[in-house]
Design an enzyme around this catalytic site. Sequence first.
Site, PDB file in Angstrom:
ATOM      1  N   LYS A  51     -11.251  12.219  13.979  1.00  0.00           N
ATOM      2  CA  LYS A  51     -11.796  11.876  12.656  1.00  0.00           C
ATOM      3  C   LYS A  51     -11.898  10.360  12.514  1.00  0.00           C
ATOM      4  O   LYS A  51     -11.281   9.624  13.289  1.00  0.00           O
ATOM      5  CB  LYS A  51     -10.894  12.476  11.569  1.00  0.00           C
ATOM      6  CG  LYS A  51      -9.458  11.942  11.581  1.00  0.00           C
ATOM      7  CD  LYS A  51      -8.539  12.785  10.704  1.00  0.00           C
ATOM      8  CE  LYS A  51      -7.122  12.232  10.743  1.00  0.00           C
ATOM      9  NZ  LYS A  51      -6.149  13.142  10.074  1.00  0.00           N
ATOM     10  N   TYR A 272      -7.809 -20.825   1.190  1.00  0.00           N
ATOM     11  CA  TYR A 272      -8.094 -20.481  -0.212  1.00  0.00           C
ATOM     12  C   TYR A 272      -6.867 -20.676  -1.096  1.00  0.00           C
ATOM     13  O   TYR A 272      -5.750 -20.310  -0.718  1.00  0.00           O
ATOM     14  CB  TYR A 272      -8.549 -19.024  -0.320  1.00  0.00           C
ATOM     15  CG  TYR A 272     -10.021 -18.826  -0.037  1.00  0.00           C
ATOM     16  CD1 TYR A 272     -10.985 -19.430  -0.841  1.00  0.00           C
ATOM     17  CD2 TYR A 272     -10.435 -18.040   1.021  1.00  0.00           C
ATOM     18  CE1 TYR A 272     -12.343 -19.247  -0.582  1.00  0.00           C
ATOM     19  CE2 TYR A 272     -11.781 -17.849   1.283  1.00  0.00           C
ATOM     20  CZ  TYR A 272     -12.727 -18.454   0.477  1.00  0.00           C
ATOM     21  OH  TYR A 272     -14.064 -18.274   0.733  1.00  0.00           O
TER      22      TYR A 272
HETATM   23  C1  LIG Z   1      -5.061  13.307  10.925  1.00  0.00           C
HETATM   24  C2  LIG Z   1      -4.524  14.658  11.221  1.00  0.00           C
HETATM   25  C3  LIG Z   1      -3.885  14.935  12.449  1.00  0.00           C
HETATM   26  C4  LIG Z   1      -3.583  13.870  13.463  1.00  0.00           C
HETATM   27  O1  LIG Z   1      -2.428  13.165  13.058  1.00  0.00           O
HETATM   28  P1  LIG Z   1      -1.751  12.042  13.972  1.00  0.00           P
HETATM   29  O2  LIG Z   1      -0.544  11.668  13.189  1.00  0.00           O
HETATM   30  O3  LIG Z   1      -2.728  10.952  14.076  1.00  0.00           O
HETATM   31  O4  LIG Z   1      -1.438  12.659  15.276  1.00  0.00           O
HETATM   32  C5  LIG Z   1      -3.537  16.249  12.714  1.00  0.00           C
HETATM   33  N1  LIG Z   1      -3.755  17.234  11.813  1.00  0.00           N
HETATM   34  C6  LIG Z   1      -4.313  17.003  10.612  1.00  0.00           C
HETATM   35  C7  LIG Z   1      -4.500  18.111   9.664  1.00  0.00           C
HETATM   36  C8  LIG Z   1      -4.697  15.705  10.269  1.00  0.00           C
HETATM   37  O5  LIG Z   1      -5.239  15.469   9.071  1.00  0.00           O
END
Ligand SMILES: *Cc1c(COP(=O)(O)O)cnc(C)c1O
Length: 377
Positions: A51, A272
């Site tokens: 993702k 800044y």
């Molecule tokens: C993002 C996600 C993962 C992966 O998690 P990590 O901590 O990056 O291994 C697995 N399952 C679900 C449902 C997620 O949303």
Amino acid sequence: MDSDILVSHARTAAITQGATGHLRIDLAALGRNYRKLVSMLAPARAGAVVKADAYGLGAERVAKALYGQGCRHFFVAQFVEAARLRPVLARDAQVFVLNGLQPGNEIACAEMDIVPVLNSLAQWQQWSAAARALRRCLPAVLQFDTGMSRLGFPPEERAELATALRNGTNIEVLFIMSHLASADETEGQQNSDQLAEMSCIADEFPGFDMSFANSGGVFLGKAYHGVLARPGIALYGGAPSAGRANPMEPVVSLDVAVVQTRTVSPGTKIGYGGAHVAQREMRLATISAGYADGLPRCLSDRGAVYYEGTRLPIVGRVSMDSITVDISALPEGALTLGSLVEVLGPHQTLEDIARDADTISYEILTGLGDRYHRQYR
Ligand SMILES: *Cc1c(COP(=O)(O)O)cnc(C)c1O
């Protein structure tokens, strides 16, 4: 080659040469991280969570590399991500949408061979209606909420779901899943509470394969593995468990170019708001990346970059496009226009920079901007 192509190659080369940040993504290290998880999980299998563009590293490149290592289960969060990824992967790979089914997406989802993770009775009914409309059985994953209150069938919907399944359905359930809220914490009660809830669910829905562990979950032991794990961050070199040595290999390194150097006298304001005032004569370098490139503004006066192992503290505020660092510790002339300093690499890990920025490695990775020249190895 025709001249248009030549011009376009020359332009690409110029942009690449002109890039002031170089992000290297080591696909071989990614593959070794995947194989490490595979061997820890066997006989359970390892999917991959890709993702958010594979946590910023490029979903297509990452997914293809992992496919080459035998990965066949790819998880994204949103339908748009699945719609981009599905066509570039072979037919025997499956792409799952964790955030579930959105009204209006059902037919596209079915026709593109994308598998939704159903999170509620409403989604179940939508998917079932789509299956009726298409006159075929449609695949799905069922996600249950075991104590995170984020996604998944809530406990009060389970009885009705079980009845629907018993009465026969046009949805083919590939496996059931849940997600751990504190998998990176090896102490504490929440993991075992969620595991207990998951085993109740397994009793209520017998005969289904189960997916539970994210990266942290892989390291919690066999009880959490089910038949298919869903690691994300560990593949990309992030630490799966908090407060323990990171067993994963780094995948990302980032070098950023110096765009100016100067010497300032005591009392000079830097950056800044004049938030930093030099207390002594200092030599400074301005580097060409800022918060628009994913280096959080809260690194102001806190974080550092490195040059050949020497720590160069950030002074003053992080700007949108640049950061000023103190290079007084280096020999004069060591850094000049165009020199590269290390932001992520052998001296500074993702975890280091996340800690300095008061965040987690996930946020650093997913925030890395698109002005860097990306090089895949
Ligand atoms: C993002 C996600 C993962 C992966 O998690 P990590 O901590 O990056 O291994 C697995 N399952 C679900 C449902 C997620 O949303």
